[in-house]
Design an enzyme around this catalytic site. Structure first.
Site, mmCIF file in Angstrom:
data_model
loop_
_atom_site.group_PDB
_atom_site.id
_atom_site.type_symbol
_atom_site.label_atom_id
_atom_site.label_comp_id
_atom_site.label_asym_id
_atom_site.label_seq_id
_atom_site.Cartn_x
_atom_site.Cartn_y
_atom_site.Cartn_z
ATOM 1 N N CYS A 35 48.614 45.244 64.742
ATOM 2 C CA CYS A 35 49.570 45.552 63.675
ATOM 3 C C CYS A 35 49.798 47.054 63.594
ATOM 4 C CB CYS A 35 49.048 45.035 62.344
ATOM 5 S SG CYS A 35 50.095 45.471 60.927
ATOM 6 N N TYR A 61 62.429 43.165 63.289
ATOM 7 C CA TYR A 61 61.039 42.724 63.101
ATOM 8 C C TYR A 61 60.925 41.202 63.196
ATOM 9 C CZ TYR A 61 56.512 42.073 60.752
ATOM 10 O OH TYR A 61 55.229 41.704 60.424
ATOM 11 N N GLU A 121 54.138 45.408 69.072
ATOM 12 C CA GLU A 121 54.251 46.424 68.042
ATOM 13 C C GLU A 121 53.612 47.705 68.579
ATOM 14 O OE1 GLU A 121 52.965 45.290 64.153
ATOM 15 O OE2 GLU A 121 54.080 43.406 64.184
ATOM 16 N N ASP A 163 45.314 38.370 63.615
ATOM 17 C CA ASP A 163 46.737 38.489 63.926
ATOM 18 C C ASP A 163 46.975 37.927 65.329
ATOM 19 O OD1 ASP A 163 47.342 39.750 61.510
ATOM 20 O OD2 ASP A 163 46.940 41.734 62.336
ATOM 21 N N TYR A 198 51.098 41.389 69.234
ATOM 22 C CA TYR A 198 49.871 42.099 68.888
ATOM 23 C C TYR A 198 49.052 42.469 70.116
ATOM 24 C CZ TYR A 198 51.008 40.376 64.234
ATOM 25 O OH TYR A 198 51.650 40.110 63.053
ATOM 26 N N CYS A 252 45.768 46.247 56.485
ATOM 27 C CA CYS A 252 45.432 46.981 57.702
ATOM 28 C C CYS A 252 44.509 46.109 58.534
ATOM 29 C CB CYS A 252 44.765 48.313 57.382
ATOM 30 S SG CYS A 252 44.211 49.210 58.858
ATOM 31 N N CYS A 311 34.045 55.028 73.331
ATOM 32 C CA CYS A 311 34.664 55.296 74.615
ATOM 33 C C CYS A 311 34.097 56.602 75.152
ATOM 34 C CB CYS A 311 36.180 55.407 74.462
ATOM 35 S SG CYS A 311 37.052 55.711 76.013
#
Length: 222
Positions: free
Chosen positions: A57, A88, A100, A135, A140, A203, A212
């Site tokens: 998202c 959208y 997105e 999601d 996504y 969120c 990472c």
């Protein structure tokens, strides 16, 4: 949801299956960033560079990048698909092929591209295919769209390095799409800096908790 009987959330549509779209954007993009104060639309000042990322998202994803020092502006949109100038609702139908995406305009003298890649990898789970957490859908999926051979090489090197540490932590294969950037179609105005305008908004961004490795990619990529 538009076109529920045609929805594809388990595979990407072919160019023939994709919605036809429109020759011009369905809505304008104007004004300035709600947090950083800089223009959303280009052309951008000389010396800045552009990076494009998809990590679920785009509301929460955009906030991760505008909070990064050295980022000049951010905007959200749709990328990696077939349909020109989608809305959208069309993207959410699964029939445009887009994900997105967040466009990040940054000063490489302050924040190298490798540092943006670190933010990208650590802000989501890149092993989930066509979803991010709860999601679900092709919009996504994880993606890096590059703007130079240097960015392409850096993204691929960082993927390989992160794959090693993810696998050691019990995760599967990275499914991130890495390829040269095609057209970036800006999203509707209400999506831009959504979480600044709606502090209690949804969120869905969440990483794996696996760091990472720093310095896994060249610092270039202007």
């Amino acid at each position: 949801m538009l076109f529920p009987h045609l929805r594809h959330d388990h595979r990407l549509p072919t160019a023939e299956e994709a919605l036809k779209g429109r020759p011009e954007p369905a809505f304008p993009l104007a004004g300035r960033h709600a947090v950083l104060g800089n223009p959303l639309a280009g052309p951008y000042p000389e010396g800045l560079a552009v990076a494009d990322f998809g990590l679920g998202c785009f509301w929460g994803a955009e906030r991760r990048f505008w909070q990064t020092p050295g980022v000049w502006t951010t905007l959200v949109g749709y990328q990696g698909g077939h349909t020109p100038n989608p809305t959208y609702e069309e993207v959410c139908s699964g029939l445009t092929g887009h994900t997105e995406a967040v466009r990040v305009v940054f000063d490489p003298a302050v924040v190298p591209y490798a540092s943006l890649l670190k933010v990208f990898w650590e802000s989501h789970d890149p092993t989930q295919g066509f979803r991010q957490g709860n999601d679900r859908g092709t919009q996504y999926r994880s993606a890096v769209y590059t703007h130079s051979p240097e960015q392409q090489s850096a993204a691929e090197s960082s993927r390989d390095a992160y794959q090693s540490v993810l696998r050691a932590s019990g995760y599967g294969d990275i499914t991130t799409e890495i390829r040269p950037a095609g057209p970036f179609h800006h999203a509707e105005e209400y999506h831009q800096q959504y979480l600044e305008k709606n502090p209690a908004g949804y969120c869905g961004i969440g990483g794996t908790g696996v760091s990472c490795p720093v310095g896994v990619a060249p610092a270039g990529g202007n």
